[in-house]
Design an enzyme around this catalytic site. Structure first.
Site, mmCIF file in Angstrom:
data_model
loop_
_atom_site.group_PDB
_atom_site.id
_atom_site.type_symbol
_atom_site.label_atom_id
_atom_site.label_comp_id
_atom_site.label_asym_id
_atom_site.label_seq_id
_atom_site.Cartn_x
_atom_site.Cartn_y
_atom_site.Cartn_z
ATOM 1 N N LYS A 229 0.822 -1.215 0.000
ATOM 2 C CA LYS A 229 0.000 0.000 0.000
ATOM 3 C C LYS A 229 0.857 1.267 0.000
ATOM 4 O O LYS A 229 2.066 1.231 0.230
ATOM 5 C CB LYS A 229 -0.958 -0.017 1.198
ATOM 6 C CG LYS A 229 -2.092 -1.013 1.010
ATOM 7 C CD LYS A 229 -3.128 -0.929 2.106
ATOM 8 C CE LYS A 229 -4.314 -1.853 1.806
ATOM 9 N NZ LYS A 229 -5.331 -1.828 2.868
ATOM 10 N N ARG A 263 -3.659 -10.144 5.228
ATOM 11 C CA ARG A 263 -4.232 -10.135 3.868
ATOM 12 C C ARG A 263 -3.160 -9.626 2.916
ATOM 13 O O ARG A 263 -2.727 -8.479 3.025
ATOM 14 C CB ARG A 263 -5.479 -9.243 3.837
ATOM 15 C CG ARG A 263 -6.175 -9.205 2.490
ATOM 16 C CD ARG A 263 -7.390 -8.296 2.533
ATOM 17 N NE ARG A 263 -8.080 -8.260 1.246
ATOM 18 C CZ ARG A 263 -7.776 -7.418 0.256
ATOM 19 N NH1 ARG A 263 -6.805 -6.532 0.421
ATOM 20 N NH2 ARG A 263 -8.453 -7.456 -0.882
#
Length: 298
Positions: A229, A263
């Site tokens: 991210k 995740r």
């Protein structure tokens, strides 16, 4: 006395232990995910991705058909279902032992995935905020529910990153919604702090540093999704494609602070991080280790 933390998930009738953290592999059947390497187009590419997940040790597959990147365009319910159905069919027919989480904020899509294809879990980035029927639907479906923190929606969330104390506000958000879900009879709830969703880079790191506060506040297990991210690649001045090393570093910190599910885009590095954390954990639990005050300068 502090309540015991939830240590199992009921995945389609199979109790799965959370004593050792699990790795959830991301499967995106979208054309516009922020990480190009996660976009899957066609049955062959999907099969290759699923083979990789199984081979590298993923405990779960998280299937998404609606990109949640900042500024993502709207995807109609019909298009979301159209993208999901072929992938769910392949997962059900060819990978029956791999539990499937479906990443959707729509209750009708969740129902379709569970009732028609046997999906084991629903991952809702909106925490029920974008579909008022989601909580009651989850109570009826009785599958684990990932409750994520986000303000706004994918198109507006980055304009809503305003907090007096991001950790306390996330705790308050979870406390209210967990209470509603439990009252409705939803038993398996997983909490996701929502890294990258309606949060600045600084707020993401503040929340990561305070993950232990969330673990202490709730009995529900914690899922962390930081894989590749912007909180990693922007401070480093790199691209998402170059952010694996930073991702693995943050996974280690998240595990040390109590995360039970990671995740991820890259399964094997995350599985290895969990394995090494498991080697370290008995020492952390016993309080043993190196005491620096015993060292003397040479």
């Amino acid at each position: 006395m502090t309540p015991a933390h939830q240590l199992t998930l009921n995945l389609s009738g199979r109790l799965v232990s959370l004593e050792k953290p699990l790795v959830m592999g991301i499967v995106n059947v979208t054309p516009d995910s922020f990480f190009a390497g996660s976009r899957i187009d066609g049955a062959k590419a999907l099969g290759e991705r699923l083979n990789t997940l199984v081979r590298e040790g993923a405990a779960l597959a998280d299937l998404g058909a609606y990109s949640s990147r900042p500024g993502a365009e709207e995807v109609s319910p019909e298009e979301e279902r159209r993208r999901l159905r072929p992938a769910l069919q392949i997962l059900r027919d060819e990978y029956p032992d791999l539990p499937v989480s479906v990443d959707t904020f729509r209750s009708d899509v969740a129902r379709m995935a569970v009732e028609e294809y046997g999906a084991s879990m629903i991952n809702d980035i909106s925490g029920g905020g974008l579909d008022p029927a989601m909580y009651r639907t989850m109570a009826e479906l009785q599958v684990p529910y990932i409750l994520m923190h986000m303000k706004g929606d994918p198109k507006t969330m980055q304009q809503q990153a305003s907090y007096s104390d991001v950790t306390l506000e996330v705790i308050d958000y979870f406390a209210q919604r967990v209470g509603q879900l439990l009252e409705l009879g939803v038993h398996d709830i997983i909490l996701d702090p929502g890294f990258g969703f309606s949060k600045t880079t600084a707020q993401n790191y503040e929340l990561l540093a305070q993950l232990g506060s969330l673990v202490e506040a709730f009995t529900q297990p914690l899922l962390v999704g930081v894989s590749r991210k912007s909180m990693i690649y922007r401070p480093l001045g790199i691209s998402p494609e170059e952010a694996l090393n930073g991702t693995t570093f943050l996974h280690a910190l998240a595990l040390e602070r109590g995360a039970k599910i990671l995740r991820v885009h890259d399964v094997r590095p995350a599985v290895e991080a969990v394995q090494l954390y498991e080697e370290l954990r008995p020492v952390l639990r016993s309080g043993e280790g190196l005491h620096y005050q015993h060292l003397r300068p040479l």
